[in-house]
Each structure stands twice: as C-alpha cells, then as structure tokens.
Write an enzyme that holds these catalytic residues in place. Structure first.
Site, PDB file in Angstrom:
ATOM      1  N   ARG A  62      17.628-118.093  36.410  1.00 11.72           N
ATOM      2  CA  ARG A  62      18.078-118.754  35.244  1.00 11.72           C
ATOM      3  C   ARG A  62      19.305-117.848  34.794  1.00 11.72           C
ATOM      4  O   ARG A  62      20.222-118.250  34.366  1.00 11.72           O
ATOM      5  CB  ARG A  62      16.980-118.791  34.229  1.00 11.72           C
ATOM      6  CG  ARG A  62      17.378-119.713  32.974  1.00 11.72           C
ATOM      7  CD  ARG A  62      16.231-119.925  32.025  1.00 11.72           C
ATOM      8  NE  ARG A  62      16.832-120.167  30.821  1.00 11.72           N
ATOM      9  CZ  ARG A  62      16.844-121.279  30.195  1.00 11.72           C
ATOM     10  NH1 ARG A  62      16.816-122.367  30.784  1.00 11.72           N
ATOM     11  NH2 ARG A  62      17.121-121.486  28.871  1.00 11.72           N
ATOM     12  N   ILE A  88      22.378-124.488  27.541  1.00 11.25           N
ATOM     13  CA  ILE A  88      21.324-124.621  28.518  1.00 11.25           C
ATOM     14  C   ILE A  88      19.884-124.773  27.782  1.00 11.25           C
ATOM     15  O   ILE A  88      19.738-124.209  26.794  1.00 11.25           O
ATOM     16  CB  ILE A  88      21.464-123.425  29.456  1.00 11.25           C
ATOM     17  CG1 ILE A  88      20.165-123.673  30.515  1.00 11.25           C
ATOM     18  CG2 ILE A  88      21.245-122.204  28.677  1.00 11.25           C
ATOM     19  CD1 ILE A  88      20.350-122.150  31.569  1.00 11.25           C
ATOM     20  N   SER A  89      19.342-125.935  28.521  1.00  9.44           N
ATOM     21  CA  SER A  89      17.815-125.999  27.443  1.00  9.44           C
ATOM     22  C   SER A  89      16.817-125.157  27.562  1.00  9.44           C
ATOM     23  O   SER A  89      16.848-124.440  28.436  1.00  9.44           O
ATOM     24  CB  SER A  89      17.396-127.354  28.296  1.00  9.44           C
ATOM     25  OG  SER A  89      18.125-128.665  28.046  1.00  9.44           O
ATOM     26  N   GLN A  90      16.030-125.107  26.789  1.00  6.31           N
ATOM     27  CA  GLN A  90      14.792-124.139  26.842  1.00  6.31           C
ATOM     28  C   GLN A  90      14.135-124.270  28.028  1.00  6.31           C
ATOM     29  O   GLN A  90      13.904-125.613  28.487  1.00  6.31           O
ATOM     30  CB  GLN A  90      14.136-124.780  25.438  1.00  6.31           C
ATOM     31  CG  GLN A  90      12.729-123.732  25.209  1.00  6.31           C
ATOM     32  CD  GLN A  90      11.809-124.490  23.992  1.00  6.31           C
ATOM     33  OE1 GLN A  90      12.139-125.448  23.814  1.00  6.31           O
ATOM     34  NE2 GLN A  90      11.018-123.484  23.591  1.00  6.31           N
TER      35      GLN A  90
END
Ligand code: SAH
Length: 237
Positions: A62, A88-90
């Site tokens: 990530r 960017i999503s959790q």
C-alpha cells in the site's frame, strides 16, 4: 500509528538502510510487518474472513500507492489524500468491498475510479483481468506508472468516464465503483454478466455501500454499511 512509526525506525536503525526501502539486514520488511498488523487489527478484527482477501491485503504494498510524505501513514486505519482532492480508501473498506465481490480466479472485473491504483492491485491478486478507469488524467497517469512498476500485467487502465463502462471489454463478471453516485449507472448494469455482482457506494451526503446482483437482466440490490466516498463525476450524456 506511533507503534508503526517506531517499527519503521527500529527496522531502519537495525538495518541501516535507506528510509523507504523498508528492508533490514535480517530480511525483515518493516512495511510487511505494518501490513500484518493492519490485517490483524483493522481487517480481521472487524470481521473480514475470506482468506484470499486477507492474503491479498498482506501482499499488496500500500505504501507504494501513496505520496512520499504519506508513506509512513500508509498502513493507518483511515483514508489518505492522493492529490487532486481524491483519497485512497481506508484499508478495511478496500477489504470489505473486495470480499463483497465474491471474486473467482477466472473473473473479469471492472473498476470505476482508479485513484491511486491500490484497489485495482488488490483485485488483480484475486481475479484474472482487471479493467480500471479514472476521470482525472494526472491520477490515471500516476496509477498506470505505479502498477507497471510493480509488475501488474493483468490490469488494464484507461482515462475517461467510468459511468459509461468499458464496452469493448464487456461483459464483466464483477464491478466495483469507488466513488459515490445517486444510483448504479445504467451502462454498468448493461455491461454486467447475468449472475454478476457490483459493489458501489450510493447516496450523496448520506451514503450506503450497496451490493447488486444481476438476475434475469435486473439488478437486485441490498444495502450493507454506511460509508463516505468522494462523489462520482458524471459527465453530460
Ligand atoms: N480506488 C481508488 C480510490 C478512488 S477515489 C484507490 O484505490 O486509490 C475515487 C476516484 O474516482 C477518484 O480518483 C476520482 O477522480 C474517480 N472518479 C470520480 N468519478 C469518476 C468517473 N465518472 N469515472 C472514472 N473515475 C471517476
């Protein structure tokens, strides 16, 4: 978070390696240790059980998908800015949406909203082909470069409006929309296979994660949890 920062610095001191490599002389990868913690404390603990999804989240780096200044925060429990007003999503939301797709190894998947490319990489670990489209050109360019650098050969990127689908590559087994719209776009339902699944945040201020299944040509939907996504940009028809 501070624990993660400490893990990185400890690893750097032991390994005496450049900051972002994340490698120590002992072969311990500080970022993979952060990923292990992320999966255990943020994802498994909240109920994600699918082993393939957990393994993909353990594998995809990530930190390679976030801006340099955010790298040490890449594995924290929340969304992060990726520029141009987007995020960017959790990690948990990425895992949940991926689990809800029920991916099979032979699946062809369509994603609207490439953003950083992280969700596409997670999908690419679990499905045969991933088609992902992004409406902001600099994000498209950057994600394409990142995914190429990491060696993903089963991800096809495109610059454009994802609400129109990707007709040349359709039909798709699965679809994921990572920006919120007021309803599932018609073109996406049309380009979804019979029996296919779609996961998408629906709503404006109040949004809910919706799962749809196409049965006899009709999308049957059910709501899961409340979520908060950036809005889907819909171009004039
Ligand atoms: N999946 C991404 C997070 C996406 S944030 C990741 O893993 O990093 C939502 C993204 O959707 C933003 O980059 C935004 O520019 C993009 N977007 C919004 N509307 C779109 C549209 N109509 N077509 C394609 N992309 C769109």
């Amino acid at each position: 978070m501070w624990r993660n920062v400490l893990v990185v610095f400890a690893a750097l001191i032991i390994g005496n390696r450049p900051l972002m490599s994340g490698l120590t002389r002992e072969g311990v990868d500080a970022f993979s240790e952060m990923r292990r913690q992320m999966v255990e404390t943020q994802i498994q603990r909240r109920g994600i059980k699918d082993e393939r999804v957990l393994n993909a989240m353990l594998k995809v780096p990530r930190h390679e998908f976030v801006p340099t200044v955010e790298k040490l925060l890449a594995y924290t429990d929340g969304p992060l800015p990726i520029g141009h007003g987007q995020t960017i999503s959790q990690p948990y939301i990425v895992a949940l949406m991926t689990e809800l797709l029920h991916l099979e190894p032979r699946d062809k998947v369509f994603e609207v909203g490439t953003g950083s490319g992280y969700q596409a990489a997670v999908l690419a670990e679990l499905a045969e082909e991933v088609y992902t489209i992004e409406i902001l050109e600099p994000l498209y360019q950057h994600a394409k470069t990142t995914l190429e650098k990491l060696g993903y050969r089963n991800i096809h990127t495109r610059f454009g409006d994802g609400t129109k689908g990707w007709p040349e590559a359709a039909p798709f087994d699965k679809m994921i929309v990572t920006a919120a719209g007021i309803k599932v776009p018609e073109a996406l339902v049309d380009q979804l296979k019979e029996g296919g699944r779609i996961v998408m945040p629906v709503g404006e201020e109040e949004q809910v994660l919706v799962v749809g299944e196409k049965r006899k040509g009709i999308l049957q939907t059910h709501e899961t949890i409340p979520v908060r996504f950036v809005p889907l940009v819909e171009e004039e028809k």
